[in-house]
Structures are given as structure tokens and as C-alpha cells.
Write a protein that holds these residues in place. Structure first.
Motif, PDB file in Angstrom:
ATOM      1  N   ILE A   1     -10.602   2.919  -8.404  1.00  0.00           N
ATOM      2  CA  ILE A   1     -10.933   4.023  -7.916  1.00  0.00           C
ATOM      3  C   ILE A   1     -11.063   4.403  -6.722  1.00  0.00           C
ATOM      4  O   ILE A   1     -10.571   5.210  -6.132  1.00  0.00           O
ATOM      5  CB  ILE A   1     -12.865   4.179  -8.513  1.00  0.00           C
ATOM      6  CG1 ILE A   1     -12.734   4.514 -10.189  1.00  0.00           C
ATOM      7  CG2 ILE A   1     -13.003   5.678  -8.065  1.00  0.00           C
ATOM      8  CD1 ILE A   1     -13.990   4.498 -10.787  1.00  0.00           C
ATOM      9  N   TYR A   2     -11.716   3.520  -6.034  1.00  0.00           N
ATOM     10  CA  TYR A   2     -11.800   3.589  -4.521  1.00  0.00           C
ATOM     11  C   TYR A   2     -10.740   3.136  -3.541  1.00  0.00           C
ATOM     12  O   TYR A   2     -10.464   3.541  -2.152  1.00  0.00           O
ATOM     13  CB  TYR A   2     -13.068   3.386  -3.999  1.00  0.00           C
ATOM     14  CG  TYR A   2     -14.375   3.927  -4.635  1.00  0.00           C
ATOM     15  CD1 TYR A   2     -14.707   5.116  -4.323  1.00  0.00           C
ATOM     16  CD2 TYR A   2     -15.074   3.203  -5.544  1.00  0.00           C
ATOM     17  CE1 TYR A   2     -15.517   5.671  -5.090  1.00  0.00           C
ATOM     18  CE2 TYR A   2     -16.231   3.606  -6.278  1.00  0.00           C
ATOM     19  CZ  TYR A   2     -16.403   5.108  -6.082  1.00  0.00           C
ATOM     20  OH  TYR A   2     -17.401   5.704  -6.765  1.00  0.00           O
ATOM     21  N   GLU A   3     -10.074   2.134  -3.759  1.00  0.00           N
ATOM     22  CA  GLU A   3      -8.835   1.549  -3.377  1.00  0.00           C
ATOM     23  C   GLU A   3      -9.135   1.017  -1.902  1.00  0.00           C
ATOM     24  O   GLU A   3      -8.217   1.093  -0.973  1.00  0.00           O
ATOM     25  CB  GLU A   3      -7.885   2.651  -3.193  1.00  0.00           C
ATOM     26  CG  GLU A   3      -6.943   3.192  -4.573  1.00  0.00           C
ATOM     27  CD  GLU A   3      -6.292   4.200  -4.524  1.00  0.00           C
ATOM     28  OE1 GLU A   3      -6.019   4.742  -3.530  1.00  0.00           O
ATOM     29  OE2 GLU A   3      -5.547   4.444  -5.538  1.00  0.00           O
ATOM     30  N   ASN A   4     -10.272   0.474  -1.652  1.00  0.00           N
ATOM     31  CA  ASN A   4     -10.776  -0.226  -0.537  1.00  0.00           C
ATOM     32  C   ASN A   4     -11.743  -1.088  -0.538  1.00  0.00           C
ATOM     33  O   ASN A   4     -12.518  -1.072  -1.369  1.00  0.00           O
ATOM     34  CB  ASN A   4     -10.909   0.964   0.703  1.00  0.00           C
ATOM     35  CG  ASN A   4     -12.193   1.235   0.640  1.00  0.00           C
ATOM     36  OD1 ASN A   4     -13.342   0.783   0.826  1.00  0.00           O
ATOM     37  ND2 ASN A   4     -12.543   2.646  -0.425  1.00  0.00           N
TER      38      ASN A   4
ATOM     39  N   ARG B   1     -12.192  -6.264   9.255  1.00  0.00           N
ATOM     40  CA  ARG B   1     -11.426  -5.027   9.128  1.00  0.00           C
ATOM     41  C   ARG B   1     -11.500  -4.748   7.770  1.00  0.00           C
ATOM     42  O   ARG B   1     -11.316  -5.430   6.805  1.00  0.00           O
ATOM     43  CB  ARG B   1      -9.886  -5.285   9.411  1.00  0.00           C
ATOM     44  CG  ARG B   1      -9.786  -5.444  10.889  1.00  0.00           C
ATOM     45  CD  ARG B   1      -8.367  -5.369  11.307  1.00  0.00           C
ATOM     46  NE  ARG B   1      -8.284  -5.470  12.734  1.00  0.00           N
ATOM     47  CZ  ARG B   1      -7.390  -4.645  13.341  1.00  0.00           C
ATOM     48  NH1 ARG B   1      -6.438  -3.954  12.813  1.00  0.00           N
ATOM     49  NH2 ARG B   1      -7.250  -4.850  14.662  1.00  0.00           N
ATOM     50  N   PRO B   2     -11.348  -3.492   7.622  1.00  0.00           N
ATOM     51  CA  PRO B   2     -11.289  -2.708   6.158  1.00  0.00           C
ATOM     52  C   PRO B   2      -9.888  -2.984   5.609  1.00  0.00           C
ATOM     53  O   PRO B   2      -8.926  -3.166   6.432  1.00  0.00           O
ATOM     54  CB  PRO B   2     -11.564  -1.261   6.036  1.00  0.00           C
ATOM     55  CG  PRO B   2     -11.232  -1.121   7.633  1.00  0.00           C
ATOM     56  CD  PRO B   2     -11.452  -2.096   8.436  1.00  0.00           C
ATOM     57  N   HIS B   3      -9.845  -3.304   4.241  1.00  0.00           N
ATOM     58  CA  HIS B   3      -8.501  -3.414   3.667  1.00  0.00           C
ATOM     59  C   HIS B   3      -8.278  -2.326   2.488  1.00  0.00           C
ATOM     60  O   HIS B   3      -9.071  -2.143   1.807  1.00  0.00           O
ATOM     61  CB  HIS B   3      -8.428  -4.798   2.939  1.00  0.00           C
ATOM     62  CG  HIS B   3      -8.270  -5.965   3.955  1.00  0.00           C
ATOM     63  ND1 HIS B   3      -9.114  -6.043   5.036  1.00  0.00           N
ATOM     64  CD2 HIS B   3      -7.229  -6.756   4.151  1.00  0.00           C
ATOM     65  CE1 HIS B   3      -8.723  -7.195   5.772  1.00  0.00           C
ATOM     66  NE2 HIS B   3      -7.377  -7.515   5.309  1.00  0.00           N
ATOM     67  N   ALA B   4      -7.122  -1.797   2.674  1.00  0.00           N
ATOM     68  CA  ALA B   4      -6.969  -0.801   1.612  1.00  0.00           C
ATOM     69  C   ALA B   4      -6.212  -1.356   0.512  1.00  0.00           C
ATOM     70  O   ALA B   4      -5.286  -2.393   0.551  1.00  0.00           O
ATOM     71  CB  ALA B   4      -5.897   0.274   2.204  1.00  0.00           C
ATOM     72  N   GLY B   5      -6.348  -0.770  -0.716  1.00  0.00           N
ATOM     73  CA  GLY B   5      -5.891  -1.368  -1.988  1.00  0.00           C
ATOM     74  C   GLY B   5      -4.681  -0.441  -2.102  1.00  0.00           C
ATOM     75  O   GLY B   5      -4.510   0.850  -1.988  1.00  0.00           O
TER      76      GLY B   5
ATOM     77  N   ARG C   1      -1.921   1.839  -4.599  1.00  0.00           N
ATOM     78  CA  ARG C   1      -2.311   2.744  -5.598  1.00  0.00           C
ATOM     79  C   ARG C   1      -1.490   2.302  -6.962  1.00  0.00           C
ATOM     80  O   ARG C   1      -0.150   2.523  -6.972  1.00  0.00           O
ATOM     81  CB  ARG C   1      -2.160   4.119  -5.276  1.00  0.00           C
ATOM     82  CG  ARG C   1      -2.143   5.325  -6.475  1.00  0.00           C
ATOM     83  CD  ARG C   1      -2.580   6.520  -6.045  1.00  0.00           C
ATOM     84  NE  ARG C   1      -3.718   6.438  -5.353  1.00  0.00           N
ATOM     85  CZ  ARG C   1      -4.528   7.676  -5.055  1.00  0.00           C
ATOM     86  NH1 ARG C   1      -3.806   8.911  -5.251  1.00  0.00           N
ATOM     87  NH2 ARG C   1      -5.765   7.613  -4.363  1.00  0.00           N
TER      88      ARG C   1
ATOM     89  N   TYR D   1     -13.888  -0.844  -9.027  1.00  0.00           N
ATOM     90  CA  TYR D   1     -14.223  -0.320  -7.832  1.00  0.00           C
ATOM     91  C   TYR D   1     -12.936   0.046  -6.974  1.00  0.00           C
ATOM     92  O   TYR D   1     -12.680   0.927  -6.480  1.00  0.00           O
ATOM     93  CB  TYR D   1     -15.208  -1.286  -6.977  1.00  0.00           C
ATOM     94  CG  TYR D   1     -15.729  -1.001  -5.718  1.00  0.00           C
ATOM     95  CD1 TYR D   1     -16.729   0.108  -5.407  1.00  0.00           C
ATOM     96  CD2 TYR D   1     -14.861  -1.152  -4.460  1.00  0.00           C
ATOM     97  CE1 TYR D   1     -16.894   0.553  -4.078  1.00  0.00           C
ATOM     98  CE2 TYR D   1     -15.056  -0.860  -3.051  1.00  0.00           C
ATOM     99  CZ  TYR D   1     -15.924   0.209  -3.084  1.00  0.00           C
ATOM    100  OH  TYR D   1     -16.339   0.534  -1.715  1.00  0.00           O
TER     101      TYR D   1
ATOM    102  N   VAL E   1       0.845  -1.326  -0.137  1.00  0.00           N
ATOM    103  CA  VAL E   1      -0.112  -0.055   0.040  1.00  0.00           C
ATOM    104  C   VAL E   1       0.902   1.272  -0.048  1.00  0.00           C
ATOM    105  O   VAL E   1       0.596   2.373  -0.568  1.00  0.00           O
ATOM    106  CB  VAL E   1      -1.101  -0.087   1.371  1.00  0.00           C
ATOM    107  CG1 VAL E   1      -1.799   1.094   1.254  1.00  0.00           C
ATOM    108  CG2 VAL E   1      -1.884  -1.124   1.306  1.00  0.00           C
TER     109      VAL E   1
END
Lengths: 317, 385
Positions: free
Chosen positions: A234-237, A140-144, A146, A231, A68
Motif C-alpha cells: 500500500i505505502y511502498e516505502n 535513509r528511507p527506501h522506496a518500494g 510498484r 504495508y 522503483v
């Protein structure tokens, strides 16, 4: 009410609404394809989308090793990484959708079970996938990462023509056109339309019903997988329940356009994306969902079968 | 849950069991080891899990210190994972309240879950000491859903955090023009509401927006903020949504200041928000634990919990746990006794301050609100705001 934002940010709201709407459209195509053939809602489609988003992260973070915190990629490595992520998401979603069909639909269909039984089994699969992912990820949320630097082609009346947004728009249009062409022009597409018109007659004509149904689920999975890729781009999560809200929105889009109708899913998604953007901007984000459903009820009151009405497979469009 | 924390909990449970076993086997010969149980209630899983995961080591360390000093009276900690979700908390609280072994709750972490836990805990007379629930209404004498008499907190509430947030946001900005966004939660909506009069005083308010928690797309809000000409965005919400919102703001071309409250100030924020988090200003009614304790104590904390850098609210969680542990020192081991002890007692805070609660559970004399900054992917403490 804030109408001034519409005058100053009209182009921006349209652009963002179209991008979001096309993601809805791609997921809605998954719902509508299955409905067109089986006259059943595949409630597990939202979880297929969720798995697609995690597949993209898995490819980008684990397989390609792009953390990330790393800088975006450029040139051929970027193109290959994006292509791999897209293909993987579409492939995994297609396979999962086919598995859903086998587990939740096929056996019940073979035994002539009530349609509600299939509906419940699809909801069961949906809950199974969602809860499994919840436990697996601790909710838990996961970030993508960039991968793609978000450079802009330029601005026009406040609209920022960013690469990720434009890519999602054009790729979605291409996917929709290819799907239309496939359903209308190919031999398998004709088989899908034939089954949607009459299962019995299709069997008499020698069409392999199971094969067609599985194929339909696979196509729905492919478009849903593409939606998952755009998705994340664009939103990376993502999070285990990411499919819930998007699934509801896409299902609403399919109903708005006319469920079972490819054109309906496409334009229903667009209409929903634009409605959400303008409702948020004018009335406020807290009223977004309320406005969307008021619009939906209003449209259905006037046209109960949705904007585009009956199934496109039957109208051979 | 991180591996270190798992290891610590496993060790704590194993120690507890071992001690219990030792106590049982030696019961005939010597006096039995007695146990007393506290609960930690906060998000340990879910979108806001890091808030609770950052805090939990504070409670574990305080209890480990107490247990080392009191071999015949061991404190056990039960984890109640309410996910920072009021609905989850409302379902979970009756179970905690009905467990008669639990004599106090270190928590809750979030304000919404505190409010929804009150009915069960008030009915059961189960005292609470929160390390991070800051919504003003929880201790407001006029609020119908306040936590009186069982709720207490060891930190400043949003009446203090809101002006600090505005001040930190406006720092160095000429002609501040605020756009205030909240997440419609008990905490977020309250903090935003309290920030408004201070923002008006410091400059002007270009707009406000309430975006439901869990929203995926913030592009319309970004468009509104850009159109408004705001140069400071104040966000009152939690980390997972803040990460999505701030990415949307920066990707959408917003170049002004972004400032947020303590709900965003969790150790996973930089990794979730990525480069869009650079320069984000944060506040929290907390001073980092590592700045308040000696090197020896910090080393002991790391050894016990496995956590090298204490996260936000370790200080207040340590203090909250110590409020209960001080009552145990005074031989108060049941709910009414502990409630009475908390209401009338004065306790030592890790910073050297004295903790005493007013009638409705707020700390008398207030507590400091810290200023933080995200730089190079790390949240750094700047000082008192």
C-alpha cells in the motif's frame, strides 16, 4: 472541527480505516500471541515488522530485479512476485521472531529469571535490530517498487475500492480466520492454549513448553510478516524506524482490545485504524495521536482489561 | 553516502594528512603548513540525508579551490551530521562549539536544527553561514530564538519563497483553490504560514492541515483534500514525507496541481516518489550551479567531488563556504575576527552577485527563487519564479 468531510467522505474514511486497522491487527496479533503464552510483551515485534518490510523490498528489487522506476507487473508474473514477497516476509519474520525467543527469552526463562529481565532483553534485541538497520541503511528511507498497478474496482460514496486496499483487507481477514481456527481447532493450538492457562500443568501433561513458546513466536512473526507485506504494497516505502510508530499503534490496539486476546487484537486494530482516520479528518492530523490515547484511556477506565477482556486462549473462543 | 563522495572525502583527508605530514617533516627546514577548520552541519544520514549530501560537494569544491591556491594555509572540513533533526542538532552543537579548532559553520541545512544549535553557537561566538535554512524566524529581530549575531544565510528566506511557491502552484490554473499542508517542523510550519496570505490573494484556501513529520498514512488528508474541491496542493515539508503524501494523493485519485518548497527539492525525490512525482512543481531559492559556472569550472567540480550533476544548493553552499574563505584571505582565522569579517564584509557570489548581510543575517537585496518541475523522473530547472 470539520464534520462536513465525514458526510462527504464517510465511506472512504471507513475503507481506509479498516485497511490501516487490519495492518495494525496483524502486528497486534504478534504481541498478543506472545503475551497470551508468556504474559510478557515482545517489544522486538516492531523491529520484526521493520525487517519484514525490508525483506519485501529485497525480494522485489534485488531478487526479482524490479526497480522503483519500472512499470507495474501483470498476470502470472505479478501473482508469483506478490506470493513470493508475502511468503518471504512471513518466513523471515517467523524465523527472526523464533530467534528473538531463543536469544531474549528462553535462557532467562530456563534460569527462572525475573520477568522484567526478559522484558529488558527484548527491548535490547529491539534496539539492536533498529540500530543495526539504521547504520546499514544510513537511516535513509527506501522506496518500494510498484509491482501492483493500483486499479480500482470502483467508487462508492467517495470510497475508492483499490486493489491493494482490498487485497490487504481480505487477506488479513483470511489470516485471522485461519489463526483462530488453528488456535482453537488444532492439536498445537490446544497446546498453546494449555500453556497459556498453566505452564506447570502443561508440563505435567507432556507438552513441550519450549516448542510451544517457539511456535507462538513463529505465529506472531508470520502475522507480522504479512502486515509488512501489505504495508509495502500500500505505502511502498520503509525506513529503519518504521516499526516504532506502527509498533506503538499495534501495541495500543492489543491493549484496547484486551491483550492476550486474539479477537481483542483483531478488533482493537480495527477500532484504532478507524479512530485515527476519523480523528484526523474531523479534528486534524496533528490531534490524531492525542485522540487515540484519550480513547484508549477512556476505554481502560471503563473496562481495564480492554474491550474483549481476558485472554482468548483461556476462554477457549 | 555515495561512493564518489566517500572517495573525495578520503582523498581530502589523505591530502590533509599528507600535507600535515609534509609540513611536520619539513618544519625544521621550512615554515609549517597551517590549518584552519570549518564545519559543515546538515543531514548526511537520516530521512533527509540527500539535502545535506547534495550540498556538501559545494563546500568541498570551494575548499579544494582555496587549498590549491594557498598551499601554506590549508582548510579542513569537519562534518557534523545533524540529520535535519532539531534534537540531534541540540546534542551535537555543544561538541562543535567546544572544538576550538572550528572557526565557522557552513550550515545548518535545515531551519529546525539551526534554531536548536543557536544556544551553543551564540555562547561560543561561532559564526554560521547557512546555505539553505530558510525559516523567517531565524533572522527575525522580534523572534526570541533568532540566531543573532552569529547566524547568516546566503539565500532568500521564506518571505520570498512562500509567494514564489503560491505563484508556481497557481500557474495556468483557473480559479485557484489551495490546500496547504505542512509537516509541523520549524521550516514547514513557517513556510505554510507565509504562503497563506499569498494564496488568499491568488485565489482561495480550501483548507489547511498540519501532519506530523514521519506520518505513515496520509489517506485521511487525501480524503479531506478531495472533499474540499481544492485544485492546488501546496506542501511545506521534506522529501521523505512528501513522497508518501504525494503517492497517497495520486493513488487516492487527486488530479490537481501539487507544488512544494525547497525541502522536497532533493535529488532523491523522484526515486522515492516514483510515478506520483510526475508534474510536481517545486521551488527553491537557488539557481543550479551548472547554469552559473563555465564548462571548465563544472569539469573541475566534477573532478574534485565526483558529482556529475550538481544538486540543489551547491551554489549556495559554495557561496557560504566562500564567505569564510574570503575572510581567511583577509587573514581572519579566529571566531571573533571571522564574525566581524562576515558582518562588515561584502562577498562575491558565484552568480556574480554581491553578498552582504544585514544586521540579523539576511542577505541584503534578497536572492532569486527558482522554479523547478519533475518530468520523466528528473527535476528540471524552469527559471526564476
Amino acid at each position: 472541527m470539520n464534520f462536513s468531510v465525514v458526510t462527504s467522505q464517510f465511506a472512504s474514511l471507513v475503507l481506509q480505516g479498516v485497511a490501516l486497522g487490519l495492518i495494525y491487527s496483524l502486528i497486534a496479533l504478534g504481541y498478543t500471541m506472545v503475551y497470551g503464552v508468556l504474559r510478557l510483551i515482545n517489544f522486538a515485534n516492531s523491529e520484526v515488522f521493520m525487517v519484514g518490510t525490508f525483506t519485501v523490498l529485497f525480494i522485489q528489487v534485488t531478487v526479482l530485479g524490479h526497480a522503483v522506476t519500472r512499470e507495474p507487473m501483470h498476470g502470472w508474473p505479478l501473482i508469483l512476485a506478490l506470493a513470493l514477497s508475502l511468503i518471504a516476509a512471513m518466513g523471515v519474520c517467523a524465523l527472526l521472531a523464533m530467534l528473538v525467543e531463543v536469544v531474549a527469552y528462553r535462557r532467562l526463562r530456563a534460569k527462572g529469571a525475573n520477568r522484567l529481565a526478559s522484558l529488558i532483553s527484548a527491548i535490547g534485541v529491539s534496539i539492536f535490530l533498529s540500530e543495526s538497520w539504521r547504520i546499514f541503511t544510513d537511516s535513509r528511507p527506501h522506496a518500494g517498487p510498484r509491482l501492483l498497478e493500483k486499479w480500482s474496482f470502483g467508487e462508492f460514496h467517495g470510497a475508492n475500492f483499490r486493489i491493494d486496499t482490498m487485497m490487504a483487507i481480505f487477506a488479513s481477514l483470511i489470516i485471522y480466520m485461519v489463526l483462530l481456527r488453528f488456535v482453537n481447532g488444532s492439536r498445537l493450538g490446544k497446546a498453546i492454549r494449555a500453556v497459556s492457562m498453566s505452564e506447570e500443568n502443561s508440563l505435567l501433561m507432556g507438552i513441550n513448553l519450549n516448542r510451544v513458546v517457539t511456535l507462538t513466536f513463529a505465529i506472531g512473526g508470520l502475522t507480522t510478516g504479512a502486515a509488512a507485506f501489505f504495508y509495502i504494497t500500500i505505502y511502498e516505502n520503509t525506513v529503519f524506524n518504521v516499526g516504532f510508530n506502527l509498533g506503538i499503534a499495534a501495541f495500543t490496539a492489543a491493549i484496547l482490545g484486551g491483550i492476550g486476546n486474539l479477537r481483542g487484537a483483531f478488533f482493537g486494530g480495527l477500532a484504532l485504524g478507524l479512530t485515527e482516520q476519523f480523528a484526523s479528518a474531523i479534528i486534524g492530523s496533528q490531534w490524531k495521536a492525542v485522540t487515540v490515547f484519550i480513547v484508549l484511556v477512556f476505554v481502560l477506565l471503563i473496562k481495564p482489561s480492554g474491550i474483549f477482556g481476558e485472554a482468548v486462549q483461556q476462554t477457549r473462543t | 553516502m555515495n561512493k564518489n563522495l566517500k572517495r573525495v572525502l578520503a582523498v581530502a583527508i589523505a591530502s590533509g594528512l599528507a600535507l600535515g605530514t609534509v609540513g611536520t617533516t619539513q618544519a625544521s627546514a621550512k615554515k609549517k603548513v597551517r590549518t584552519v577548520t570549518l564545519a559543515f552541519q546538515g543531514p548526511l544520514t537520516g530521512p533527509d540525508a540527500q539535502l545535506g549530501q547534495d550540498q556538501l560537494p559545494g563546500a568541498l569544491f570551494a575548499i579544494a579551490e582555496y587549498n590549491a591556491k594557498n598551499p601554506k594555509r590549508q582548510v579542513l572540513l569537519v562534518k557534523a551530521d545533524s540529520q535535519c533533526d532539531g534534537t540531534v542538532a541540540a546534542n551535537l552543537a555543544p561538541g562543535v562549539a567546544n572544538d576550538k579548532k572550528i572557526v565557522g559553520v557552513i550550515g545548518t541545512s535545515c531551519s529546525g536544527e539551526a534554531r536548536n544549535s543557536f544556544p551553543a553557537y551564540i555562547a561560543a561566538g561561532l559564526p554560521m553561514v547557512s546555505p539553505s535554512a530558510t525559516a523567517v524566524g531565524l533572522t527575525d529581530p522580534k523572534a526570541a530564538d533568532r540566531g543573532f549575531p552569529i547566524f547568516h544565510r546566503v539565500l532568500a528566506n521564506d518571505k520570498f519563497q512562500a509567494p514564489a511557491l503560491v505563484k508556481v502552484g497557481a500557474k495556468g490554473v483557473t480559479s485557484p483553490k489551495f490546500y496547504i499542508v505542512d509537516d509541523q517542523t520549524t521550516y514547514g510550519a513557517g513556510l505554510a504560514e507565509y504562503a497563506k496570505p499569498h494564496a488568499k490573494k491568488a485565489g482561495s484556501i480550501a483548507g489547511t492541515e498540519s501532519v506530523p513529520k514521519g506520518t505513515a498514512d496520509y489517506s485521511s488528508v487525501t480524503s479531506k483534500i478531495k472533499a474540499s474541491g481544492a485544485n492546488i496542493v501546496l506542501y511545506a515539508g521534506y522529501t521523505a514525507d512528501a513522497a508518501k503524501f504525494f503517492k497517497s494523493l495520486r493513488d487516492g485519485g487527486y488530479k490537481g496541481v501539487i507544488a512544494a518548497g525547497d525541502g522536497v527539492n532533493t535529488s532523491d525525490f523522484p526515486s522515492l516518489v516514483g510515478s506520483a512525482g510526475e508534474g510536481v512543481r517545486l521551488v527553491a531559492p537557488d539557481v543550479p550551479f551548472d547554469l552559473l559556472v563555465s564548462a571548465e569550472k563544472l569539469a573541475a567540480f566534477t573532478k574534485t567531488t565526483g558529482v556529475k550533476i550538481p544538486g540543489l544548493y551547491v551554489t549556495s553552499t559554495y557561496d557560504a563556504a566562500n564567505v569564510f574563505l574570503s575572510c581567511f584571505d583577509k587573514k581572519k582565522y579566529n571566531r571573533p575576527g571571522i564574525q566581524n569579517c562576515i558582518t562588515n564584509g561584502t562577498f562575491d557570489g558565484v552568480s556574480g552577485s554581491k553578498i552582504k548581510f544585514d544586521r540579523y543575517g539576511d542577505i541584503i537585496g534578497g536572492a532569486p527563487v527558482g522554479e523547478f518541475l519533475v518530468k520523466d523522473g528528473v527535476i528540471g530547472y524552469i527559471g526564476i519564479a
